[in-house]
Scaffold this active site. Structure first.
Site, PDB file in Angstrom:
ATOM      1  N   CYS A 118      -2.645 -12.642  -6.625  1.00 54.50           N
ATOM      2  CA  CYS A 118      -3.674 -11.900  -7.380  1.00 54.50           C
ATOM      3  C   CYS A 118      -3.657 -12.235  -8.871  1.00 54.50           C
ATOM      4  O   CYS A 118      -4.625 -11.950  -9.577  1.00 54.50           O
ATOM      5  CB  CYS A 118      -3.503 -10.397  -7.190  1.00 54.50           C
ATOM      6  SG  CYS A 118      -3.572  -9.890  -5.471  1.00 54.50           S
ATOM      7  N   HIS A 265      -7.330  -6.883 -13.036  1.00 52.95           N
ATOM      8  CA  HIS A 265      -7.312  -7.171 -11.604  1.00 52.95           C
ATOM      9  C   HIS A 265      -7.731  -5.906 -10.870  1.00 52.95           C
ATOM     10  O   HIS A 265      -7.296  -4.809 -11.205  1.00 52.95           O
ATOM     11  CB  HIS A 265      -5.896  -7.598 -11.199  1.00 52.95           C
ATOM     12  CG  HIS A 265      -5.703  -7.682  -9.716  1.00 52.95           C
ATOM     13  ND1 HIS A 265      -6.592  -8.321  -8.893  1.00 52.95           N
ATOM     14  CD2 HIS A 265      -4.720  -7.196  -8.914  1.00 52.95           C
ATOM     15  CE1 HIS A 265      -6.170  -8.229  -7.646  1.00 52.95           C
ATOM     16  NE2 HIS A 265      -5.047  -7.544  -7.628  1.00 52.95           N
ATOM     17  N   ASN A 295      -9.943  -5.458  -3.193  1.00 50.58           N
ATOM     18  CA  ASN A 295      -9.052  -6.400  -3.878  1.00 50.58           C
ATOM     19  C   ASN A 295      -9.332  -7.817  -3.368  1.00 50.58           C
ATOM     20  O   ASN A 295      -9.011  -8.137  -2.220  1.00 50.58           O
ATOM     21  CB  ASN A 295      -7.599  -5.986  -3.610  1.00 50.58           C
ATOM     22  CG  ASN A 295      -6.587  -6.885  -4.298  1.00 50.58           C
ATOM     23  OD1 ASN A 295      -6.929  -7.950  -4.796  1.00 50.58           O
ATOM     24  ND2 ASN A 295      -5.337  -6.463  -4.306  1.00 50.58           N
TER      25      ASN A 295
HETATM   26  N1  COA Z   1      -6.135   5.802   5.993  1.00 49.67           N
HETATM   27  C1  COA Z   1      -5.682   7.040   6.174  1.00 49.67           C
HETATM   28  N2  COA Z   1      -4.405   7.393   5.967  1.00 49.67           N
HETATM   29  C2  COA Z   1      -3.569   6.440   5.518  1.00 49.67           C
HETATM   30  C3  COA Z   1      -3.990   5.110   5.292  1.00 49.67           C
HETATM   31  C4  COA Z   1      -5.320   4.811   5.555  1.00 49.67           C
HETATM   32  N3  COA Z   1      -5.845   3.574   5.359  1.00 49.67           N
HETATM   33  N4  COA Z   1      -2.939   4.385   4.848  1.00 49.67           N
HETATM   34  C5  COA Z   1      -1.897   5.224   4.783  1.00 49.67           C
HETATM   35  N5  COA Z   1      -2.264   6.473   5.196  1.00 49.67           N
HETATM   36  C6  COA Z   1      -1.456   7.670   5.268  1.00 49.67           C
HETATM   37  C7  COA Z   1       0.014   7.381   5.353  1.00 49.67           C
HETATM   38  O1  COA Z   1       0.388   7.133   6.681  1.00 49.67           O
HETATM   39  C8  COA Z   1       0.608   8.665   4.801  1.00 49.67           C
HETATM   40  O2  COA Z   1       0.591   9.643   5.826  1.00 49.67           O
HETATM   41  P1  COA Z   1       1.771  10.738   5.930  1.00 49.67           P
HETATM   42  O3  COA Z   1       1.742  11.486   4.639  1.00 49.67           O
HETATM   43  O4  COA Z   1       1.375  11.522   7.118  1.00 49.67           O
HETATM   44  O5  COA Z   1       3.031   9.926   6.107  1.00 49.67           O
HETATM   45  C9  COA Z   1      -0.390   9.104   3.736  1.00 49.67           C
HETATM   46  O6  COA Z   1      -1.618   8.407   4.055  1.00 49.67           O
HETATM   47  C10 COA Z   1       0.016   8.744   2.332  1.00 49.67           C
HETATM   48  O7  COA Z   1       0.450   7.383   2.324  1.00 49.67           O
HETATM   49  P2  COA Z   1       0.965   6.698   1.008  1.00 49.67           P
HETATM   50  O8  COA Z   1       1.345   5.294   1.333  1.00 49.67           O
HETATM   51  O9  COA Z   1       1.979   7.578   0.357  1.00 49.67           O
HETATM   52  O10 COA Z   1      -0.354   6.717   0.124  1.00 49.67           O
HETATM   53  P3  COA Z   1      -0.539   6.264  -1.372  1.00 49.67           P
HETATM   54  O11 COA Z   1      -1.125   7.358  -2.144  1.00 49.67           O
HETATM   55  O12 COA Z   1       0.682   5.587  -1.929  1.00 49.67           O
HETATM   56  O13 COA Z   1      -1.650   5.154  -1.251  1.00 49.67           O
HETATM   57  C11 COA Z   1      -1.905   2.776  -1.239  1.00 49.67           C
HETATM   58  C12 COA Z   1      -1.395   3.978  -0.488  1.00 49.67           C
HETATM   59  C13 COA Z   1      -1.647   1.527  -0.404  1.00 49.67           C
HETATM   60  C14 COA Z   1      -3.395   2.941  -1.473  1.00 49.67           C
HETATM   61  C15 COA Z   1      -1.175   2.690  -2.611  1.00 49.67           C
HETATM   62  O14 COA Z   1       0.210   2.782  -2.411  1.00 49.67           O
HETATM   63  C16 COA Z   1      -1.467   1.419  -3.337  1.00 49.67           C
HETATM   64  O15 COA Z   1      -2.601   1.178  -3.746  1.00 49.67           O
HETATM   65  N6  COA Z   1      -0.454   0.574  -3.566  1.00 49.67           N
HETATM   66  C17 COA Z   1      -0.625  -0.661  -4.276  1.00 49.67           C
HETATM   67  C18 COA Z   1      -1.218  -1.672  -3.335  1.00 49.67           C
HETATM   68  C19 COA Z   1      -1.738  -2.854  -4.061  1.00 49.67           C
HETATM   69  O16 COA Z   1      -2.416  -2.715  -5.043  1.00 49.67           O
HETATM   70  N7  COA Z   1      -1.437  -4.041  -3.569  1.00 49.67           N
HETATM   71  C20 COA Z   1      -1.909  -5.245  -4.105  1.00 49.67           C
HETATM   72  C21 COA Z   1      -1.249  -5.527  -5.396  1.00 49.67           C
HETATM   73  S1  COA Z   1      -1.909  -6.992  -6.048  1.00 49.67           S
END
Ligand code: COA
Length: 341
Positions: A118, A265, A295
């Site tokens: 990225c 980004h 993304n």
């Molecule tokens: N739809 C619905 N529920 C989802 C889900 C989806 N697509 N993905 C995860 N969940 C659930 C999880 O299972 C979890 O459930 P639980 O509480 O019952 O265990 C809950 O949602 C919260 O998950 P969590 O991973 O803590 O959510 P979050 O607030 O951290 O958001 C991301 C997840 C991936 C959106 C976030 O961590 C993120 O954006 N990370 C950076 C990713 C990124 O930018 N990557 C590229 C970098 S270049």
């Protein structure tokens, strides 16, 4: 900071391309257990564009490049080198850049890919700026292009909701270093101790989403798909981006208040907002496109740049801060004083 070079580099053409097929959050929620509400609240994403079965990353790159060349009033014959930043090349080899060169009708000048996921465009801009300042090339086509949909597990809701396909391109040109504006400088970092938190193992799935949502099934054994520890990526991204923007300002003697546009980004609206807050920037000085195309990895910064450029918002002399965070982890920032009319 002066480079002592007789040249400086300037963006003279900008382009972007998104494939036609749009996959909405609602449609995605018929394929995996998710919802439009969850995706929008946690990421800001509303939809993503998906490459057609008969398209490749080089096709997206070529379309964006054509637009950037047109915008610059140039043809491929005016270009001295092509660099494509991609993590989803058409082939393992030859480079996607060489395929783009062929598709644009160019010949004989150098073309190569860079891989910083990225952060590929931000790394690429630093590389191009260095080569132009060094007097090696006069005009370079720099493209960020990705078909992330081809390396996703469309049954993994933790990752498949986050990514999309697209391409963005710029033409950079050498001018005398006493010409006002242009690329000011860049700061790049990588820390490979984080490599396991976001990765795709070798080999492609070869699967492409079609009109029927069930087409998204992976179709071969041993597929490569993005694996990610989202929470940890999020935490480190916010910290490192906060640090790198501060470092860029300090290195080049720029005050926070001088920044006109944050061109980040586009991974997650919450990460974008955290960086804007660190810079004490107004939310409407931050370019947001993640809602439209999710993304798009290396394509995301040039697509964001193309977005505000096409909206006519960029004015000569304005100061832009481009930044990105990526798997590796690799991250960085570029400071650009806009020199295009
Ligand atoms: N739809 C619905 N529920 C989802 C889900 C989806 N697509 N993905 C995860 N969940 C659930 C999880 O299972 C979890 O459930 P639980 O509480 O019952 O265990 C809950 O949602 C919260 O998950 P969590 O991973 O803590 O959510 P979050 O607030 O951290 O958001 C991301 C997840 C991936 C959106 C976030 O961590 C993120 O954006 N990370 C950076 C990713 C990124 O930018 N990557 C590229 C970098 S270049």
């Amino acid at each position: 900071m002066s480079s002592g070079s007789p040249f400086s580099s300037h963006i003279v053409g900008v382009g972007g391309y998104l494939p036609e097929r749009i996959l909405s959050n609602d449609e995605l929620s018929t394929m995996v257990e998710t919802s439009d509400e969850w995706i929008r609240e946690r990421t800001g994403i509303r939809q993503r564009h998906i490459i057609a079965k008969d398209q490749h990353t080089s096709d997206l790159a070529t379309e964006a490049a054509k637009q950037a060349l047109d915008d610059a009033g140039l043809t491929i014959d005016d270009i001295d080198a092509i660099i494509v930043a991609t993590t989803t090349p058409d082939l393992i080899f030859p480079s996607t850049a060489s395929i783009v060169q062929y598709k644009l009708g160019g010949k004989d000048f150098p073309a190569w890919d860079i891989q910083a996921v990225c952060s590929g465009f931000v790394y690429g801009l630093a590389q191009v700026d260095g080569m132009i300042r060094g007097g090696m090339f006069e005009r370079i086509l720099l493209i960020g292009a990705e078909s992330m949909s081809r390396i996703l597990d469309w049954q993994d809701r933790l990752t498949c909701v986050l990514f999309g396909d697209g391409a963005g391109a710029v033409v950079l040109e050498a001018r005398a270093s006493d010409a006002p504006n242009g690329v000011i400088g860049s700061v790049l970092h990588c820390d490979g101790s984080y490599r396991h938190l976001l990765m795709a193992q070798h080999s492609y799935s070869g699967s492409v989403p079609g009109e029927d949502p069930t087409d998204f099934q992976l179709d071969s054994a041993g597929v490569a798909a993005i694996e990610m520890k989202g929470n940890e990526v999020f935490r480190v991204a916010v910290t490192k981006l906060g640090e790198v923007v501060g470092e860029a300002l300090e290195r080049y003697g720029v005050e926070q208040s001088e920044i006109d546009w944050l061109v980040p980004h586009q991974a997650n609206i919450r990460i974008l907002k955290a960086t804007a807050k660190k810079l004490k920037m107004n939310q409407n000085q931050m370019v947001v496109t993640v809602n439209h195309h999710a993304n798009t990895s290396a394509a995301s910064v040039p697509l964001a740049l193309n977005h505000i450029y096409r909206e006519g918002k960029l004015k000569q002399g304005q100061l832009l801060l481009l930044e990105a965070f990526a798997s590796g982890f690799a991250w960085g920032a570029n400071l650009v004083r806009w020199s295009k009319g």
